[in-house]
Scaffold this motif. Structure first.
Motif, PDB file in Angstrom:
ATOM      1  N   GLY A 335      53.680  47.032  34.361  1.00  0.00           N
ATOM      2  CA  GLY A 335      52.754  46.736  35.436  1.00  0.00           C
ATOM      3  C   GLY A 335      52.946  45.334  35.980  1.00  0.00           C
ATOM      4  O   GLY A 335      53.693  44.518  35.429  1.00  0.00           O
ATOM      5  N   THR A 336      52.240  45.028  37.052  1.00  0.00           N
ATOM      6  CA  THR A 336      52.440  43.749  37.737  1.00  0.00           C
ATOM      7  C   THR A 336      51.578  42.617  37.192  1.00  0.00           C
ATOM      8  O   THR A 336      51.817  41.458  37.539  1.00  0.00           O
ATOM      9  N   HIS A 337      50.584  42.910  36.360  1.00  0.00           N
ATOM     10  CA  HIS A 337      49.761  41.851  35.778  1.00  0.00           C
ATOM     11  C   HIS A 337      50.612  40.927  34.922  1.00  0.00           C
ATOM     12  O   HIS A 337      51.456  41.417  34.137  1.00  0.00           O
ATOM     13  N   PRO A 338      50.440  39.613  34.983  1.00  0.00           N
ATOM     14  CA  PRO A 338      49.469  38.836  35.771  1.00  0.00           C
ATOM     15  C   PRO A 338      50.033  38.336  37.093  1.00  0.00           C
ATOM     16  O   PRO A 338      49.554  37.321  37.627  1.00  0.00           O
ATOM     17  N   TYR A 339      51.022  39.048  37.623  1.00  0.00           N
ATOM     18  CA  TYR A 339      51.697  38.593  38.836  1.00  0.00           C
ATOM     19  C   TYR A 339      51.552  39.596  39.978  1.00  0.00           C
ATOM     20  O   TYR A 339      52.485  39.796  40.763  1.00  0.00           O
ATOM     21  N   SER A 340      50.384  40.210  40.076  1.00  0.00           N
ATOM     22  CA  SER A 340      50.188  41.188  41.149  1.00  0.00           C
ATOM     23  C   SER A 340      50.250  40.535  42.519  1.00  0.00           C
ATOM     24  O   SER A 340      50.790  41.112  43.478  1.00  0.00           O
ATOM     25  N   ARG A 341      49.712  39.334  42.646  1.00  0.00           N
ATOM     26  CA  ARG A 341      49.767  38.656  43.943  1.00  0.00           C
ATOM     27  C   ARG A 341      51.213  38.410  44.358  1.00  0.00           C
ATOM     28  O   ARG A 341      51.589  38.589  45.530  1.00  0.00           O
TER      29      ARG A 341
END
Length: 414
Positions: A335-341
Protein backbone atom coordinates in the motif's frame (compact mmCIF):
# COMPACT_ATOMS: atom_id res chain seq x y z
CA UNK A 1 -13.84 21.05 -5.43
CA UNK A 2 -14.01 23.60 -8.23
CA UNK A 3 -12.45 23.17 -11.67
CA UNK A 4 -9.50 25.41 -10.87
CA UNK A 5 -9.17 24.90 -7.12
CA UNK A 6 -8.04 27.57 -4.67
CA UNK A 7 -5.40 27.64 -1.98
CA UNK A 8 -7.84 27.01 0.83
CA UNK A 9 -9.66 24.13 -0.87
CA UNK A 10 -8.73 20.52 -0.20
CA UNK A 11 -9.57 17.27 -1.89
CA UNK A 12 -11.81 14.76 -0.16
CA UNK A 13 -9.90 11.47 -0.44
CA UNK A 14 -11.74 8.14 -0.13
CA UNK A 15 -9.63 5.00 -0.38
CA UNK A 16 -11.61 2.39 -2.32
CA UNK A 17 -9.25 -0.38 -1.23
CA UNK A 18 -8.35 -0.89 2.42
CA UNK A 19 -8.30 -4.00 4.60
CA UNK A 20 -9.23 -4.81 8.20
CA UNK A 21 -10.24 -7.61 10.51
CA UNK A 22 -10.34 -8.58 14.17
CA UNK A 23 -7.49 -9.96 16.21
CA UNK A 24 -7.97 -13.72 16.20
CA UNK A 25 -9.46 -14.23 19.66
CA UNK A 26 -11.65 -11.16 19.36
CA UNK A 27 -13.85 -12.99 16.89
CA UNK A 28 -15.21 -15.32 19.59
CA UNK A 29 -17.93 -12.98 20.93
CA UNK A 30 -19.27 -12.66 17.40
CA UNK A 31 -19.81 -16.40 17.05
CA UNK A 32 -22.98 -18.15 18.17
CA UNK A 33 -22.45 -19.86 21.55
CA UNK A 34 -22.72 -23.31 20.00
CA UNK A 35 -19.45 -22.65 18.14
CA UNK A 36 -17.43 -21.45 21.14
CA UNK A 37 -15.92 -24.80 22.10
CA UNK A 38 -14.95 -25.54 18.51
CA UNK A 39 -13.45 -22.06 18.24
CA UNK A 40 -11.37 -22.53 21.40
CA UNK A 41 -10.00 -25.82 20.06
CA UNK A 42 -9.26 -24.34 16.65
CA UNK A 43 -7.63 -21.17 18.00
CA UNK A 44 -5.45 -23.13 20.45
CA UNK A 45 -3.62 -24.88 17.62
CA UNK A 46 -3.85 -22.26 14.88
CA UNK A 47 -0.56 -21.03 13.42
CA UNK A 48 -0.90 -17.78 11.52
CA UNK A 49 0.80 -18.08 8.12
CA UNK A 50 0.92 -14.32 7.43
CA UNK A 51 3.94 -12.36 8.64
CA UNK A 52 2.13 -9.02 8.53
CA UNK A 53 -0.40 -10.33 11.05
CA UNK A 54 2.39 -11.23 13.47
CA UNK A 55 4.28 -7.93 13.28
CA UNK A 56 3.87 -5.02 15.68
CA UNK A 57 1.88 -3.25 12.95
CA UNK A 58 -0.84 -5.95 12.89
CA UNK A 59 -3.14 -3.85 15.06
CA UNK A 60 -3.68 -1.47 12.16
CA UNK A 61 -6.32 -4.01 11.18
CA UNK A 62 -8.43 -3.46 14.29
CA UNK A 63 -7.08 -0.44 16.23
CA UNK A 64 -9.59 2.19 15.14
CA UNK A 65 -7.78 5.18 16.63
CA UNK A 66 -4.41 4.26 15.14
CA UNK A 67 -6.01 3.59 11.80
CA UNK A 68 -7.81 6.93 11.67
CA UNK A 69 -4.69 8.83 12.69
CA UNK A 70 -2.46 7.16 10.11
CA UNK A 71 -4.95 7.53 7.30
CA UNK A 72 -5.60 11.18 8.13
CA UNK A 73 -1.84 11.79 8.06
CA UNK A 74 -2.04 10.43 4.50
CA UNK A 75 -4.88 12.84 3.70
CA UNK A 76 -7.54 10.09 3.60
CA UNK A 77 -10.89 10.63 5.36
CA UNK A 78 -12.92 7.54 4.40
CA UNK A 79 -12.35 3.99 3.22
CA UNK A 80 -13.87 0.88 1.68
CA UNK A 81 -12.83 -2.05 3.88
CA UNK A 82 -12.08 -5.51 2.49
CA UNK A 83 -11.12 -8.41 4.79
CA UNK A 84 -7.56 -9.06 5.87
CA UNK A 85 -7.25 -11.12 9.04
CA UNK A 86 -8.09 -14.82 9.35
CA UNK A 87 -11.78 -15.53 10.03
CA UNK A 88 -12.62 -18.36 12.44
CA UNK A 89 -12.23 -21.91 11.14
CA UNK A 90 -10.22 -20.91 8.06
CA UNK A 91 -6.67 -22.19 7.49
CA UNK A 92 -5.79 -18.89 5.80
CA UNK A 93 -7.51 -15.76 4.53
CA UNK A 94 -8.40 -17.46 1.24
CA UNK A 95 -12.13 -17.93 0.82
CA UNK A 96 -11.41 -20.79 -1.53
CA UNK A 97 -9.42 -22.98 0.90
CA UNK A 98 -11.33 -26.21 0.23
CA UNK A 99 -13.28 -27.57 3.20
CA UNK A 100 -13.27 -31.32 3.65
CA UNK A 101 -16.83 -31.88 4.91
CA UNK A 102 -20.25 -30.28 5.19
CA UNK A 103 -19.41 -29.56 8.84
CA UNK A 104 -16.36 -27.63 7.65
CA UNK A 105 -18.57 -25.53 5.41
CA UNK A 106 -20.95 -24.81 8.27
CA UNK A 107 -18.08 -23.68 10.48
CA UNK A 108 -16.66 -21.54 7.69
CA UNK A 109 -20.03 -19.85 7.25
CA UNK A 110 -20.13 -19.21 10.99
CA UNK A 111 -16.64 -17.71 10.79
CA UNK A 112 -17.56 -15.36 7.96
CA UNK A 113 -20.70 -14.21 9.75
CA UNK A 114 -18.58 -13.50 12.82
CA UNK A 115 -16.26 -11.37 10.70
CA UNK A 116 -19.19 -9.51 9.15
CA UNK A 117 -20.67 -8.77 12.59
CA UNK A 118 -17.30 -7.56 13.84
CA UNK A 119 -16.87 -5.40 10.75
CA UNK A 120 -20.26 -3.76 11.26
CA UNK A 121 -19.21 -2.76 14.78
CA UNK A 122 -15.82 -1.56 13.52
CA UNK A 123 -17.46 0.63 10.87
CA UNK A 124 -19.83 2.04 13.49
CA UNK A 125 -16.81 3.38 15.41
CA UNK A 126 -16.29 5.93 12.61
CA UNK A 127 -19.80 6.76 11.32
CA UNK A 128 -19.93 7.62 7.63
CA UNK A 129 -16.22 7.00 7.13
CA UNK A 130 -16.11 3.23 6.58
CA UNK A 131 -17.90 1.12 4.00
CA UNK A 132 -17.43 -2.48 5.08
CA UNK A 133 -17.39 -5.28 2.50
CA UNK A 134 -19.14 -8.44 3.74
CA UNK A 135 -17.80 -11.92 3.08
CA UNK A 136 -19.84 -14.78 1.66
CA UNK A 137 -19.28 -18.27 0.26
CA UNK A 138 -20.73 -19.55 -3.01
CA UNK A 139 -21.37 -23.17 -2.04
CA UNK A 140 -24.88 -22.35 -0.78
CA UNK A 141 -26.52 -19.53 -2.74
CA UNK A 142 -29.52 -19.33 -0.40
CA UNK A 143 -27.20 -18.75 2.57
CA UNK A 144 -25.32 -16.15 0.56
CA UNK A 145 -28.56 -14.31 -0.20
CA UNK A 146 -29.52 -14.31 3.48
CA UNK A 147 -26.08 -12.98 4.43
CA UNK A 148 -26.37 -10.16 1.88
CA UNK A 149 -29.62 -9.08 3.52
CA UNK A 150 -28.15 -9.35 7.04
CA UNK A 151 -25.07 -7.36 6.06
CA UNK A 152 -27.16 -4.61 4.49
CA UNK A 153 -29.37 -4.41 7.57
CA UNK A 154 -26.28 -4.27 9.79
CA UNK A 155 -25.04 -1.18 7.97
CA UNK A 156 -22.27 -2.66 5.81
CA UNK A 157 -22.41 -0.30 2.85
CA UNK A 158 -19.41 -1.71 0.96
CA UNK A 159 -21.38 -4.57 -0.58
CA UNK A 160 -20.06 -8.11 -0.78
CA UNK A 161 -16.73 -9.67 -1.66
CA UNK A 162 -17.34 -12.15 -4.47
CA UNK A 163 -15.12 -15.23 -4.18
CA UNK A 164 -13.59 -16.63 -7.31
CA UNK A 165 -14.29 -20.05 -8.76
CA UNK A 166 -10.79 -21.21 -9.71
CA UNK A 167 -10.16 -24.53 -11.46
CA UNK A 168 -10.54 -27.34 -8.95
CA UNK A 169 -12.92 -25.45 -6.65
CA UNK A 170 -15.85 -27.73 -7.52
CA UNK A 171 -18.13 -24.68 -7.81
CA UNK A 172 -20.15 -23.71 -10.87
CA UNK A 173 -18.41 -21.05 -12.95
CA UNK A 174 -19.49 -17.46 -12.32
CA UNK A 175 -21.34 -17.31 -15.65
CA UNK A 176 -23.78 -19.94 -14.36
CA UNK A 177 -27.37 -18.90 -13.75
CA UNK A 178 -27.26 -20.81 -10.47
CA UNK A 179 -26.02 -17.52 -8.95
CA UNK A 180 -29.01 -15.50 -10.18
CA UNK A 181 -30.61 -15.25 -6.71
CA UNK A 182 -27.37 -13.64 -5.48
CA UNK A 183 -27.26 -11.12 -8.34
CA UNK A 184 -30.96 -10.43 -7.82
CA UNK A 185 -30.65 -9.54 -4.14
CA UNK A 186 -27.59 -7.38 -4.79
CA UNK A 187 -29.45 -5.48 -7.50
CA UNK A 188 -32.57 -5.18 -5.34
CA UNK A 189 -30.68 -3.75 -2.35
CA UNK A 190 -28.17 -1.72 -4.39
CA UNK A 191 -25.31 -3.80 -2.99
CA UNK A 192 -22.05 -3.57 -4.99
CA UNK A 193 -20.47 -6.89 -5.96
CA UNK A 194 -16.72 -6.53 -5.37
CA UNK A 195 -14.20 -8.92 -6.86
CA UNK A 196 -10.79 -8.36 -5.28
CA UNK A 197 -7.48 -9.33 -6.83
CA UNK A 198 -5.95 -12.55 -5.55
CA UNK A 199 -9.22 -14.24 -4.62
CA UNK A 200 -9.61 -16.44 -7.70
CA UNK A 201 -6.29 -18.18 -8.29
CA UNK A 202 -5.90 -21.94 -7.97
CA UNK A 203 -3.25 -23.24 -5.56
CA UNK A 204 0.05 -23.74 -7.33
CA UNK A 205 2.37 -24.84 -4.54
CA UNK A 206 5.39 -23.28 -2.90
CA UNK A 207 8.11 -23.97 -5.47
CA UNK A 208 9.95 -20.75 -6.50
CA UNK A 209 8.59 -21.15 -10.02
CA UNK A 210 5.07 -21.67 -8.68
CA UNK A 211 5.27 -18.46 -6.67
CA UNK A 212 6.47 -16.55 -9.73
CA UNK A 213 3.71 -18.03 -11.88
CA UNK A 214 1.16 -17.07 -9.22
CA UNK A 215 2.28 -13.43 -9.39
CA UNK A 216 2.05 -13.44 -13.19
CA UNK A 217 -1.37 -15.11 -13.32
CA UNK A 218 -3.20 -13.92 -10.22
CA UNK A 219 -4.62 -10.75 -11.76
CA UNK A 220 -5.71 -12.65 -14.89
CA UNK A 221 -7.67 -15.12 -12.78
CA UNK A 222 -9.31 -12.18 -11.01
CA UNK A 223 -10.20 -10.52 -14.34
CA UNK A 224 -12.19 -13.63 -15.33
CA UNK A 225 -15.15 -12.49 -13.22
CA UNK A 226 -15.71 -9.64 -15.68
CA UNK A 227 -16.17 -11.71 -18.79
CA UNK A 228 -18.01 -14.49 -16.95
CA UNK A 229 -20.71 -12.10 -15.74
CA UNK A 230 -20.83 -10.26 -19.06
CA UNK A 231 -21.15 -13.34 -21.29
CA UNK A 232 -23.36 -15.06 -18.72
CA UNK A 233 -26.01 -12.36 -19.10
CA UNK A 234 -26.09 -11.40 -15.41
CA UNK A 235 -26.37 -7.69 -16.21
CA UNK A 236 -29.20 -8.20 -18.71
CA UNK A 237 -31.24 -10.20 -16.22
CA UNK A 238 -30.41 -7.84 -13.33
CA UNK A 239 -30.15 -4.29 -14.68
CA UNK A 240 -29.32 -2.82 -11.26
CA UNK A 241 -26.25 -5.02 -10.72
CA UNK A 242 -22.93 -3.24 -10.07
CA UNK A 243 -19.54 -4.98 -10.35
CA UNK A 244 -16.35 -3.48 -8.89
CA UNK A 245 -12.96 -4.97 -9.79
CA UNK A 246 -10.45 -3.98 -7.11
CA UNK A 247 -6.67 -4.22 -6.78
CA UNK A 248 -6.25 -5.76 -10.23
CA UNK A 249 -4.70 -2.73 -11.90
CA UNK A 250 -6.60 -0.66 -14.43
CA UNK A 251 -4.40 -0.39 -17.51
CA UNK A 252 -5.64 -3.74 -18.80
CA UNK A 253 -9.27 -2.67 -19.08
CA UNK A 254 -9.40 -0.91 -22.49
CA UNK A 255 -7.59 -3.74 -24.25
CA UNK A 256 -9.70 -6.44 -22.64
CA UNK A 257 -12.93 -4.60 -23.49
CA UNK A 258 -11.78 -4.40 -27.12
CA UNK A 259 -11.02 -8.12 -27.05
CA UNK A 260 -14.42 -8.97 -25.53
CA UNK A 261 -16.20 -6.77 -28.06
CA UNK A 262 -14.29 -8.52 -30.84
CA UNK A 263 -15.32 -11.99 -29.68
CA UNK A 264 -18.89 -10.85 -29.05
CA UNK A 265 -19.24 -9.42 -32.55
CA UNK A 266 -17.51 -12.37 -34.16
CA UNK A 267 -19.62 -14.97 -32.38
CA UNK A 268 -22.93 -13.16 -32.82
CA UNK A 269 -22.21 -12.72 -36.53
CA UNK A 270 -21.24 -16.38 -36.88
CA UNK A 271 -24.44 -17.49 -35.16
CA UNK A 272 -26.54 -15.59 -37.70
CA UNK A 273 -25.00 -17.47 -40.61
CA UNK A 274 -25.65 -20.97 -41.83
CA UNK A 275 -24.10 -23.70 -39.75
CA UNK A 276 -20.33 -23.37 -39.62
CA UNK A 277 -17.65 -24.67 -37.30
CA UNK A 278 -17.88 -21.43 -35.33
CA UNK A 279 -21.60 -20.71 -35.40
CA UNK A 280 -22.36 -23.02 -32.51
CA UNK A 281 -20.10 -20.97 -30.19
CA UNK A 282 -22.26 -17.90 -30.71
CA UNK A 283 -25.68 -19.54 -30.66
CA UNK A 284 -27.96 -17.68 -28.25
CA UNK A 285 -25.22 -15.30 -27.10
CA UNK A 286 -26.85 -12.07 -28.29
CA UNK A 287 -30.11 -12.92 -26.53
CA UNK A 288 -28.31 -13.95 -23.34
CA UNK A 289 -26.17 -10.81 -23.05
CA UNK A 290 -28.48 -8.09 -24.34
CA UNK A 291 -25.64 -5.64 -25.08
CA UNK A 292 -22.03 -5.57 -26.19
CA UNK A 293 -19.29 -5.92 -23.52
CA UNK A 294 -18.07 -2.30 -23.70
CA UNK A 295 -21.64 -1.07 -23.24
CA UNK A 296 -22.11 -3.36 -20.26
CA UNK A 297 -18.89 -2.01 -18.74
CA UNK A 298 -20.14 1.54 -19.24
CA UNK A 299 -23.46 0.86 -17.54
CA UNK A 300 -22.52 -1.53 -14.72
CA UNK A 301 -18.81 -1.78 -13.88
CA UNK A 302 -16.18 0.09 -11.89
CA UNK A 303 -12.54 -0.33 -10.93
CA UNK A 304 -10.97 0.01 -7.51
CA UNK A 305 -7.71 1.35 -8.91
CA UNK A 306 -5.39 0.68 -5.99
CA UNK A 307 -2.24 2.80 -6.04
CA UNK A 308 -2.97 3.84 -9.63
CA UNK A 309 0.35 4.09 -11.45
CA UNK A 310 1.43 6.89 -13.82
CA UNK A 311 1.34 4.71 -16.94
CA UNK A 312 -2.33 3.91 -16.27
CA UNK A 313 -3.47 7.52 -15.90
CA UNK A 314 -3.39 8.39 -19.65
CA UNK A 315 -5.97 5.62 -20.17
CA UNK A 316 -8.47 7.14 -17.74
CA UNK A 317 -10.91 8.32 -20.41
CA UNK A 318 -10.82 4.97 -22.22
CA UNK A 319 -11.48 3.22 -18.91
CA UNK A 320 -14.12 5.79 -18.05
CA UNK A 321 -13.34 8.72 -15.78
CA UNK A 322 -16.55 7.96 -13.90
CA UNK A 323 -15.38 4.38 -13.25
CA UNK A 324 -12.05 4.88 -11.46
CA UNK A 325 -11.78 4.86 -7.66
CA UNK A 326 -8.29 5.36 -6.21
CA UNK A 327 -7.23 3.12 -3.30
CA UNK A 328 -4.29 3.11 -0.87
CA UNK A 329 -4.41 -0.62 0.04
CA UNK A 330 -3.87 0.28 3.70
CA UNK A 331 -2.42 -1.40 5.81
CA UNK A 332 -0.60 -3.72 3.36
CA UNK A 333 3.12 -3.37 2.72
CA UNK A 334 2.36 -2.81 -0.96
CA UNK A 335 0.00 0.00 0.00
CA UNK A 336 0.92 3.66 -0.28
CA UNK A 337 0.98 4.48 3.45
CA UNK A 338 2.73 6.62 4.70
CA UNK A 339 3.36 8.13 1.28
CA UNK A 340 -0.14 8.36 -0.17
CA UNK A 341 0.25 12.07 -0.86
CA UNK A 342 3.41 11.37 -2.81
CA UNK A 343 1.73 8.54 -4.71
CA UNK A 344 -1.10 10.89 -5.68
CA UNK A 345 1.35 13.51 -6.87
CA UNK A 346 3.22 10.92 -8.94
CA UNK A 347 0.02 9.75 -10.63
CA UNK A 348 -2.18 12.83 -10.88
CA UNK A 349 0.07 15.91 -11.10
CA UNK A 350 -1.04 18.08 -14.00
CA UNK A 351 -4.58 16.71 -14.27
CA UNK A 352 -7.63 18.99 -14.06
CA UNK A 353 -8.86 19.16 -10.44
CA UNK A 354 -12.33 18.03 -11.54
CA UNK A 355 -10.86 14.78 -12.86
CA UNK A 356 -8.82 14.23 -9.70
CA UNK A 357 -11.92 14.85 -7.60
CA UNK A 358 -13.84 12.18 -9.52
CA UNK A 359 -11.14 9.55 -9.00
CA UNK A 360 -10.45 10.43 -5.35
CA UNK A 361 -13.99 10.73 -4.03
CA UNK A 362 -16.85 11.43 -6.42
CA UNK A 363 -17.03 7.97 -7.96
CA UNK A 364 -16.58 6.14 -4.64
CA UNK A 365 -19.25 8.28 -3.03
CA UNK A 366 -21.68 7.35 -5.80
CA UNK A 367 -20.90 3.62 -5.75
CA UNK A 368 -20.67 3.10 -1.98
CA UNK A 369 -22.99 5.81 -0.70
CA UNK A 370 -20.52 8.04 1.14
CA UNK A 371 -21.95 11.42 2.17
CA UNK A 372 -19.49 13.99 0.83
CA UNK A 373 -21.08 16.77 2.89
CA UNK A 374 -20.41 14.75 6.05
CA UNK A 375 -16.79 14.17 5.01
CA UNK A 376 -16.13 17.79 3.95
CA UNK A 377 -15.14 19.15 7.38
CA UNK A 378 -12.62 16.33 7.86
CA UNK A 379 -11.26 16.86 4.36
CA UNK A 380 -10.90 20.58 5.05
CA UNK A 381 -8.65 19.65 7.96
CA UNK A 382 -6.45 16.89 6.50
CA UNK A 383 -7.02 16.58 2.75
CA UNK A 384 -4.34 17.44 0.19
CA UNK A 385 -4.72 20.72 -1.68
CA UNK A 386 -4.89 21.03 -5.47
CA UNK A 387 -1.58 22.87 -5.37
CA UNK A 388 0.05 20.02 -3.46
CA UNK A 389 -1.11 17.30 -5.85
CA UNK A 390 -0.32 19.44 -8.88
CA UNK A 391 3.37 19.45 -7.94
CA UNK A 392 5.17 16.63 -9.83
CA UNK A 393 7.02 14.18 -7.62
CA UNK A 394 10.69 14.41 -8.41
CA UNK A 395 12.09 12.00 -5.82
CA UNK A 396 10.50 8.74 -4.67
CA UNK A 397 10.78 8.18 -0.90
CA UNK A 398 13.71 5.84 -0.31
CA UNK A 399 11.75 3.49 1.95
CA UNK A 400 8.54 3.39 -0.12
CA UNK A 401 7.40 -0.21 -0.71
CA UNK A 402 4.32 0.31 -2.89
CA UNK A 403 4.24 -0.67 -6.59
CA UNK A 404 2.82 2.82 -7.05
CA UNK A 405 6.43 3.99 -7.05
CA UNK A 406 7.89 1.20 -9.21
CA UNK A 407 9.77 2.33 -12.28
CA UNK A 408 8.58 1.39 -15.76
CA UNK A 409 5.32 -0.37 -16.43
CA UNK A 410 4.28 -0.23 -20.04
CA UNK A 411 0.57 -0.31 -20.76
CA UNK A 412 -0.61 -3.88 -21.26
CA UNK A 413 -3.36 -4.22 -23.86
CA UNK A 414 -3.59 -8.00 -24.00
Amino acid sequence: MSETGTADERYTVISADCHAGADLLDYKPYLAARHHDDFDAWAATYINPHEDLLADTADRNWNSDRRLAEMEADGIVAEVIFPNTIPPFFPSASLMAPPATREDFERRWAGLRAHNRWLADFCAQAPGRRAGVAQILLNDVDQAVREVRRAKEAGLTGGIMLPGTPPGSGLPELHSEVYDPLWAVCAELDVPVNHHGGSASPPLGDDPAARAVFMVETTWFSHRALWHLIFGGAFRRHPGLKLVLTEQGSGWIPGVLEMLDYYHGRLVTAAARSVTAESRFGAGLAEKMGAAPADIWRDHCYVGASFMRPHEVPLRHRIGLDKIMWGSDYPHDEGTHPYSREALRLAYAGLPPSEVTAMLSGNAARVYGFDLALLAPMAARVGPTPAELAEPLETVPADATSPAFAKGGAVRVW
